[in-house]
Scaffold this motif. Structure first.
Motif, PDB file in Angstrom:
ATOM      1  N   ALA A 145       0.839  -1.201   0.000  1.00 29.56           N
ATOM      2  CA  ALA A 145       0.000   0.000   0.000  1.00 29.56           C
ATOM      3  C   ALA A 145       0.879   1.258   0.000  1.00 29.56           C
ATOM      4  O   ALA A 145       0.606   2.218  -0.742  1.00 29.56           O
ATOM      5  CB  ALA A 145      -0.939  -0.004   1.210  1.00 29.56           C
ATOM      6  N   ALA A 146       1.944   1.255   0.808  1.00 27.30           N
ATOM      7  CA  ALA A 146       2.869   2.395   0.834  1.00 27.30           C
ATOM      8  C   ALA A 146       3.519   2.576  -0.543  1.00 27.30           C
ATOM      9  O   ALA A 146       3.629   3.709  -1.039  1.00 27.30           O
ATOM     10  CB  ALA A 146       3.945   2.185   1.904  1.00 27.30           C
ATOM     11  N   PHE A 147       3.913   1.476  -1.153  1.00 27.95           N
ATOM     12  CA  PHE A 147       4.505   1.548  -2.497  1.00 27.95           C
ATOM     13  C   PHE A 147       3.516   2.148  -3.494  1.00 27.95           C
ATOM     14  O   PHE A 147       3.879   3.011  -4.285  1.00 27.95           O
ATOM     15  CB  PHE A 147       4.949   0.160  -2.970  1.00 27.95           C
ATOM     16  CG  PHE A 147       5.222   0.106  -4.442  1.00 27.95           C
ATOM     17  CD1 PHE A 147       6.397   0.634  -4.956  1.00 27.95           C
ATOM     18  CD2 PHE A 147       4.296  -0.425  -5.320  1.00 27.95           C
ATOM     19  CE1 PHE A 147       6.641   0.617  -6.325  1.00 27.95           C
ATOM     20  CE2 PHE A 147       4.530  -0.449  -6.686  1.00 27.95           C
ATOM     21  CZ  PHE A 147       5.713   0.075  -7.190  1.00 27.95           C
ATOM     22  N   LEU A 148       2.269   1.689  -3.461  1.00 25.17           N
ATOM     23  CA  LEU A 148       1.264   2.197  -4.406  1.00 25.17           C
ATOM     24  C   LEU A 148       0.996   3.687  -4.209  1.00 25.17           C
ATOM     25  O   LEU A 148       0.876   4.437  -5.186  1.00 25.17           O
ATOM     26  CB  LEU A 148      -0.029   1.391  -4.294  1.00 25.17           C
ATOM     27  CG  LEU A 148       0.054  -0.052  -4.807  1.00 25.17           C
ATOM     28  CD1 LEU A 148      -1.222  -0.814  -4.481  1.00 25.17           C
ATOM     29  CD2 LEU A 148       0.352  -0.081  -6.295  1.00 25.17           C
ATOM     30  N   VAL A 149       0.934   4.128  -2.959  1.00 23.07           N
ATOM     31  CA  VAL A 149       0.729   5.554  -2.704  1.00 23.07           C
ATOM     32  C   VAL A 149       1.953   6.340  -3.186  1.00 23.07           C
ATOM     33  O   VAL A 149       1.812   7.373  -3.843  1.00 23.07           O
ATOM     34  CB  VAL A 149       0.436   5.823  -1.210  1.00 23.07           C
ATOM     35  CG1 VAL A 149       0.487   7.313  -0.889  1.00 23.07           C
ATOM     36  CG2 VAL A 149      -0.928   5.250  -0.839  1.00 23.07           C
ATOM     37  N   PHE A 150       3.150   5.840  -2.897  1.00 19.75           N
ATOM     38  CA  PHE A 150       4.373   6.511  -3.363  1.00 19.75           C
ATOM     39  C   PHE A 150       4.380   6.602  -4.892  1.00 19.75           C
ATOM     40  O   PHE A 150       4.657   7.665  -5.449  1.00 19.75           O
ATOM     41  CB  PHE A 150       5.613   5.762  -2.862  1.00 19.75           C
ATOM     42  CG  PHE A 150       6.908   6.388  -3.293  1.00 19.75           C
ATOM     43  CD1 PHE A 150       7.383   7.523  -2.650  1.00 19.75           C
ATOM     44  CD2 PHE A 150       7.651   5.852  -4.326  1.00 19.75           C
ATOM     45  CE1 PHE A 150       8.585   8.109  -3.036  1.00 19.75           C
ATOM     46  CE2 PHE A 150       8.845   6.435  -4.727  1.00 19.75           C
ATOM     47  CZ  PHE A 150       9.323   7.565  -4.083  1.00 19.75           C
ATOM     48  N   ALA A 151       4.062   5.506  -5.553  1.00 17.08           N
ATOM     49  CA  ALA A 151       4.034   5.501  -7.021  1.00 17.08           C
ATOM     50  C   ALA A 151       3.011   6.503  -7.551  1.00 17.08           C
ATOM     51  O   ALA A 151       3.290   7.253  -8.498  1.00 17.08           O
ATOM     52  CB  ALA A 151       3.730   4.092  -7.541  1.00 17.08           C
ATOM     53  N   ALA A 152       1.835   6.547  -6.936  1.00 14.10           N
ATOM     54  CA  ALA A 152       0.801   7.493  -7.371  1.00 14.10           C
ATOM     55  C   ALA A 152       1.270   8.934  -7.173  1.00 14.10           C
ATOM     56  O   ALA A 152       1.055   9.790  -8.044  1.00 14.10           O
ATOM     57  CB  ALA A 152      -0.497   7.247  -6.603  1.00 14.10           C
ATOM     58  N   LEU A 153       1.937   9.193  -6.067  1.00 15.53           N
ATOM     59  CA  LEU A 153       2.429  10.547  -5.812  1.00 15.53           C
ATOM     60  C   LEU A 153       3.523  10.927  -6.813  1.00 15.53           C
ATOM     61  O   LEU A 153       3.579  12.073  -7.270  1.00 15.53           O
ATOM     62  CB  LEU A 153       2.932  10.671  -4.373  1.00 15.53           C
ATOM     63  CG  LEU A 153       1.855  10.513  -3.292  1.00 15.53           C
ATOM     64  CD1 LEU A 153       2.474  10.554  -1.898  1.00 15.53           C
ATOM     65  CD2 LEU A 153       0.775  11.566  -3.430  1.00 15.53           C
ATOM     66  N   MET A 154       4.356   9.989  -7.182  1.00 21.02           N
ATOM     67  CA  MET A 154       5.406  10.273  -8.171  1.00 21.02           C
ATOM     68  C   MET A 154       4.799  10.494  -9.559  1.00 21.02           C
ATOM     69  O   MET A 154       5.259  11.354 -10.310  1.00 21.02           O
ATOM     70  CB  MET A 154       6.446   9.149  -8.202  1.00 21.02           C
ATOM     71  CG  MET A 154       7.287   9.055  -6.938  1.00 21.02           C
ATOM     72  SD  MET A 154       8.020  10.616  -6.356  1.00 21.02           S
ATOM     73  CE  MET A 154       9.078  11.041  -7.708  1.00 21.02           C
ATOM     74  N   VAL A 155       3.761   9.743  -9.890  1.00 18.51           N
ATOM     75  CA  VAL A 155       3.084   9.933 -11.177  1.00 18.51           C
ATOM     76  C   VAL A 155       2.442  11.312 -11.229  1.00 18.51           C
ATOM     77  O   VAL A 155       2.535  12.013 -12.241  1.00 18.51           O
ATOM     78  CB  VAL A 155       2.045   8.816 -11.440  1.00 18.51           C
ATOM     79  CG1 VAL A 155       1.125   9.163 -12.588  1.00 18.51           C
ATOM     80  CG2 VAL A 155       2.772   7.490 -11.716  1.00 18.51           C
ATOM     81  N   THR A 156       1.812  11.725 -10.124  1.00 19.57           N
ATOM     82  CA  THR A 156       1.177  13.052 -10.124  1.00 19.57           C
ATOM     83  C   THR A 156       2.230  14.150 -10.220  1.00 19.57           C
ATOM     84  O   THR A 156       1.950  15.218 -10.759  1.00 19.57           O
ATOM     85  CB  THR A 156       0.279  13.287  -8.894  1.00 19.57           C
ATOM     86  OG1 THR A 156       1.064  13.187  -7.713  1.00 19.57           O
ATOM     87  CG2 THR A 156      -0.884  12.326  -8.852  1.00 19.57           C
ATOM     88  N   ASP A 157       3.438  13.891  -9.742  1.00 19.40           N
ATOM     89  CA  ASP A 157       4.512  14.874  -9.873  1.00 19.40           C
ATOM     90  C   ASP A 157       4.818  15.120 -11.346  1.00 19.40           C
ATOM     91  O   ASP A 157       4.931  16.259 -11.788  1.00 19.40           O
ATOM     92  CB  ASP A 157       5.766  14.388  -9.143  1.00 19.40           C
ATOM     93  CG  ASP A 157       6.925  15.360  -9.274  1.00 19.40           C
ATOM     94  OD1 ASP A 157       6.676  16.577  -9.370  1.00 19.40           O
ATOM     95  OD2 ASP A 157       8.078  14.902  -9.274  1.00 19.40           O
ATOM     96  N   LYS A 158       4.921  14.066 -12.103  1.00 21.12           N
ATOM     97  CA  LYS A 158       5.170  14.197 -13.553  1.00 21.12           C
ATOM     98  C   LYS A 158       3.953  14.816 -14.240  1.00 21.12           C
ATOM     99  O   LYS A 158       4.084  15.712 -15.071  1.00 21.12           O
ATOM    100  CB  LYS A 158       5.480  12.817 -14.137  1.00 21.12           C
ATOM    101  CG  LYS A 158       5.567  12.759 -15.633  1.00 21.12           C
ATOM    102  CD  LYS A 158       6.980  12.944 -16.114  1.00 21.12           C
ATOM    103  CE  LYS A 158       7.126  12.711 -17.596  1.00 21.12           C
ATOM    104  NZ  LYS A 158       7.033  13.899 -18.395  1.00 21.12           N
ATOM    105  N   LEU A 159       2.785  14.336 -13.863  1.00 23.56           N
ATOM    106  CA  LEU A 159       1.546  14.758 -14.510  1.00 23.56           C
ATOM    107  C   LEU A 159       1.252  16.246 -14.308  1.00 23.56           C
ATOM    108  O   LEU A 159       0.910  16.942 -15.266  1.00 23.56           O
ATOM    109  CB  LEU A 159       0.389  13.914 -13.953  1.00 23.56           C
ATOM    110  CG  LEU A 159      -0.919  13.917 -14.692  1.00 23.56           C
ATOM    111  CD1 LEU A 159      -0.736  13.422 -16.118  1.00 23.56           C
ATOM    112  CD2 LEU A 159      -1.919  13.024 -13.955  1.00 23.56           C
ATOM    113  N   ASP A 160       1.435  16.740 -13.078  1.00 21.81           N
ATOM    114  CA  ASP A 160       1.094  18.143 -12.841  1.00 21.81           C
ATOM    115  C   ASP A 160       1.977  19.079 -13.661  1.00 21.81           C
ATOM    116  O   ASP A 160       1.497  20.057 -14.224  1.00 21.81           O
ATOM    117  CB  ASP A 160       1.071  18.505 -11.351  1.00 21.81           C
ATOM    118  CG  ASP A 160       2.417  18.395 -10.665  1.00 21.81           C
ATOM    119  OD1 ASP A 160       3.445  18.205 -11.326  1.00 21.81           O
ATOM    120  OD2 ASP A 160       2.440  18.495  -9.416  1.00 21.81           O
TER     121      ASP A 160
END
Length: 186
Positions: free
Chosen positions: A45-60
């Protein structure tokens, strides 16, 4: 008729994504600490949240540039979110005993040192843009943290450490390059 374009509102999708990234850092930390490096479901779960946060960094950033939504708020909040997430990830991994503390100290001293230096130059009217090396540094740090978060078999400990050591090396190298190049320009 004015030729200046209107500034985009701070209330836009990229800034909302950046703000959400900041808001979810405590959730990420809680998941890491709850997982303790041993509870597989929590660590995934921590990995998935970290991955989602990193994706949003690129996306924003991509959305802001593509739609002309670059704002002063975004220019300030995005790097704060990046540093806050990486700091939280490294320190959380230290707390649960998965990562040697010296790695966190080296990375954070470089990160915050270069950030303070960049702000000092900005006050003098000099902008230091992110370099390709800086992008590689971020990618390696993110990959290394992701590997530490994933509950992988023990044979992956050495490759995971090697990726982190590569991240440390690139982190130090890019810090040196920033400083060297700024001296050449003066």
């Amino acid at each position: 008729m004015s030729t200046t374009s209107a500034k985009p509102s701070n209330l836009n999708l990229p800034n909302v994504l950046t703000s959400m990234r900041i808001a979810f850092i405590p959730v990420f930390v809680w998941l890491v600490l709850a997982g303790g490096g041993t509870e597989i479901a929590w660590m995934w779960a921590a990995f998935l949240v970290f991955a989602a946060l990193m994706v949003t960094d690129k996306l924003d950033g991509d959305i802001a540039r593509a739609r002309g939504l670059v704002t002063n708020f975004g220019k300030i909040a995005d790097p704060i979110a990046d540093k806050a997430l990486m700091t939280a990830a490294l320190v959380s991994l230290n707390v649960i005993g998965e990562l040697p503390v010296w790695i966190t100290v080296v990375i954070l001293v470089r990160e915050f040192g270069i950030t303070v230096w960049r702000f000092a130059l900005l006050r003098q009217g000099k902008v230091v843009p992110a370099s390709q090396g800086g992008k590689l540094k971020t990618a390696l740090q993110s990959l290394a943290v992701a590997l530490y978060l994933c509950p992988l078999p023990s044979w992956m400990n050495i490759p995971t450490l090697l990726v982190m050591l590569a991240a440390v090396a690139v982190t130090l190298w890019t810090g040196y390059v920033y400083l060297r190049d700024s001296q050449r320009e003066n």
